[in-house]
Design a protein around this motif. Structure first.
Motif, PDB file in Angstrom:
ATOM      1  N   GLU A  98       0.985  -1.177  -0.105  1.00  0.00           N
ATOM      2  CA  GLU A  98       0.116  -0.060  -0.102  1.00  0.00           C
ATOM      3  C   GLU A  98       0.908   1.199   0.131  1.00  0.00           C
ATOM      4  OE1 GLU A  98      -3.089   2.868   0.010  1.00  0.00           O
ATOM      5  OE2 GLU A  98      -2.866   0.691  -0.672  1.00  0.00           O
ATOM      6  N   ILE A  99       1.899   1.200   0.780  1.00  0.00           N
ATOM      7  CA  ILE A  99       2.886   2.286   0.708  1.00  0.00           C
ATOM      8  C   ILE A  99       3.336   2.666  -0.374  1.00  0.00           C
ATOM      9  CG2 ILE A  99       5.095   3.459   1.666  1.00  0.00           C
ATOM     10  CD1 ILE A  99       2.480   3.532   3.689  1.00  0.00           C
TER      11      ILE A  99
ATOM     12  N   ARG B 147       2.169   1.680  -3.532  1.00  0.00           N
ATOM     13  CA  ARG B 147       1.098   2.192  -4.261  1.00  0.00           C
ATOM     14  C   ARG B 147       0.964   3.704  -4.045  1.00  0.00           C
ATOM     15  NH1 ARG B 147      -3.931   3.856  -4.582  1.00  0.00           N
ATOM     16  NH2 ARG B 147      -4.120   3.707  -2.097  1.00  0.00           N
ATOM     17  N   ARG B 148       1.181   4.301  -2.827  1.00  0.00           N
ATOM     18  CA  ARG B 148       0.919   5.463  -2.892  1.00  0.00           C
ATOM     19  C   ARG B 148       2.034   6.490  -3.294  1.00  0.00           C
ATOM     20  NH1 ARG B 148      -2.137   6.417   3.166  1.00  0.00           N
ATOM     21  NH2 ARG B 148      -3.710   4.823   2.849  1.00  0.00           N
ATOM     22  N   ILE B 149       3.216   5.632  -3.014  1.00  0.00           N
ATOM     23  CA  ILE B 149       4.409   6.476  -3.667  1.00  0.00           C
ATOM     24  C   ILE B 149       4.366   6.703  -5.245  1.00  0.00           C
ATOM     25  CG2 ILE B 149       6.959   6.342  -4.150  1.00  0.00           C
ATOM     26  CD1 ILE B 149       7.165   4.963  -1.174  1.00  0.00           C
ATOM     27  N   GLU B 150       3.747   5.426  -5.797  1.00  0.00           N
ATOM     28  CA  GLU B 150       3.894   5.355  -7.482  1.00  0.00           C
ATOM     29  C   GLU B 150       2.844   6.486  -7.678  1.00  0.00           C
ATOM     30  OE1 GLU B 150       4.322   0.672  -8.239  1.00  0.00           O
ATOM     31  OE2 GLU B 150       2.550   1.569  -7.984  1.00  0.00           O
ATOM     32  N   ARG B 151       1.796   6.789  -7.104  1.00  0.00           N
ATOM     33  CA  ARG B 151       0.619   7.815  -7.406  1.00  0.00           C
ATOM     34  C   ARG B 151       0.793   9.077  -6.737  1.00  0.00           C
ATOM     35  NH1 ARG B 151      -4.653   3.968  -7.126  1.00  0.00           N
ATOM     36  NH2 ARG B 151      -3.894   2.034  -8.477  1.00  0.00           N
TER      37      ARG B 151
ATOM     38  N   GLY C 203       1.739   7.360   9.004  1.00  0.00           N
ATOM     39  CA  GLY C 203       3.047   6.810   8.566  1.00  0.00           C
ATOM     40  C   GLY C 203       3.307   7.208   7.177  1.00  0.00           C
ATOM     41  N   TYR C 204       2.406   7.285   6.238  1.00  0.00           N
ATOM     42  CA  TYR C 204       2.698   7.785   4.869  1.00  0.00           C
ATOM     43  C   TYR C 204       2.770   9.342   4.795  1.00  0.00           C
ATOM     44  CZ  TYR C 204       2.226   8.885   0.141  1.00  0.00           C
ATOM     45  OH  TYR C 204       2.553   9.597  -1.101  1.00  0.00           O
TER      46      TYR C 204
END
Length: 286
Positions: free
Chosen positions: A91-92, A94-98, A125-126
């Motif tokens: 999930e982290i 995925r968030r970095i990619e987007r 955390g993100y």
């Protein structure tokens, strides 16, 4: 007793931590590796009660110097980051990619960082990670690289290399089962692990005069004194401690061996400072 005025060598290190930390101790990787080997702790447990960026810990784990690491930080935001990437790496990633690397997104993540529930480790955390990678020098309470108007020489995306960060997360995820993450007071962690065999404790607490720290939790003089009492009481365990090189350290650890070393800081501007390393009586020092 060692009280050397000769700085130790500054070593290259494997860069694995996704966090940017002014004065981070990943640069001590080679020295810590030598200490692990000299004390027959290869394959043992390495503990950081005040982990922060945990650069040295991850370097020792990924290169096979130790079998397990303990990352502890009382700062709920830093804890949330480590909890998130060791339990929800996909999930982290995925968030970095987007991720939208804009001031608007920065403001949104800043709001999450300030207002998210402390137990919402994924979002907190993100947000912590996002601000660390987009703020000047990685300082969480600072402003974005390039300023709010993005007129600086570097822009908000200058330290957000997606491919590099995703690879670091992938590498950490491969070792996640060997990483224990906790959100405890550092002294309680020291007391717990000082009783265990085949364990090295490396304490890097908030410093006396260190500016630009990422820690939300600073130390009062009583905290420094309490930590010294805690460590001096377990002098027969294997531990080492780093501090800024101020006279108070020699007072608190006058019965322990000490050694000065130099370290580069990157907060605001690159500077070199002398710090001091303190060793327990049980530790073989190389």
């Amino acid at each position: 007793m060692i009280d050397s005025d000769t700085p130790m060598r500054h070593h290259k290190k494997p860069i694995i931590s996704p966090l940017r930390y002014p004065g981070g101790k990943a640069s001590l990787y080679t020295r810590l590796r030598e200490i692990v080997r000299a004390n027959d702790l290869t394959g043992g447990t390495y503990v950081e009660p005040y982990a922060g960026g945990a650069g040295a810990a991850l370097g020792l784990l990924v290169t096979g110097q130790v079998r397990r690491i303990v990352i502890n930080d009382l700062d709920p935001a830093i804890y949330a980051f480590w909890k998130a990437i060791t339990t929800e790496p996909q999930e982290i990633t995925r968030r970095i990619e987007r991720a939208e690397l804009t001031v608007t997104e920065w403001s949104r993540q800043k709001d999450v960082y300030l207002n998210a529930p402390r137990d919402d480790y994924l979002n907190l955390g993100y947000a912590t990670f996002f601000l660390n990678r987009t703020n000047r020098s990685g300082v969480l309470n600072g402003g974005p690289i390039g300023g709010m108007d993005q007129t600086g020489n570097y822009k908000i995306d200058a330290r957000f290399n997606r491919e590099t960060l995703i690879e670091r997360l992938r590498l950490i995820s491969l070792h996640a089962k060997k990483i224990s993450v906790s959100n405890s007071d550092g002294m309680s962690v020291i007391k717990r692990y000082s009783k265990r065999d085949n364990t090295l404790i490396y304490a890097d607490p908030p410093y006396f005069e260190k500016a630009g720290s990422l820690y939300l939790n600073s130390f009062a003089d009583s905290n420094h004194s309490d930590l010294a009492a805690c460590l001096n009481a377990v002098k027969d365990a294997k531990w080492l401690l780093t501090y800024d090189n101020v006279p108070r350290v020699a007072d608190l650890y006058n019965m322990r061996r000490r050694e000065v070393f130099s370290l580069n800081y990157s907060a605001h501007r690159v500077t070199k400072a002398n710090e001091v390393m303190v060793f327990s009586d049980a530790l073989t020092v190389v």
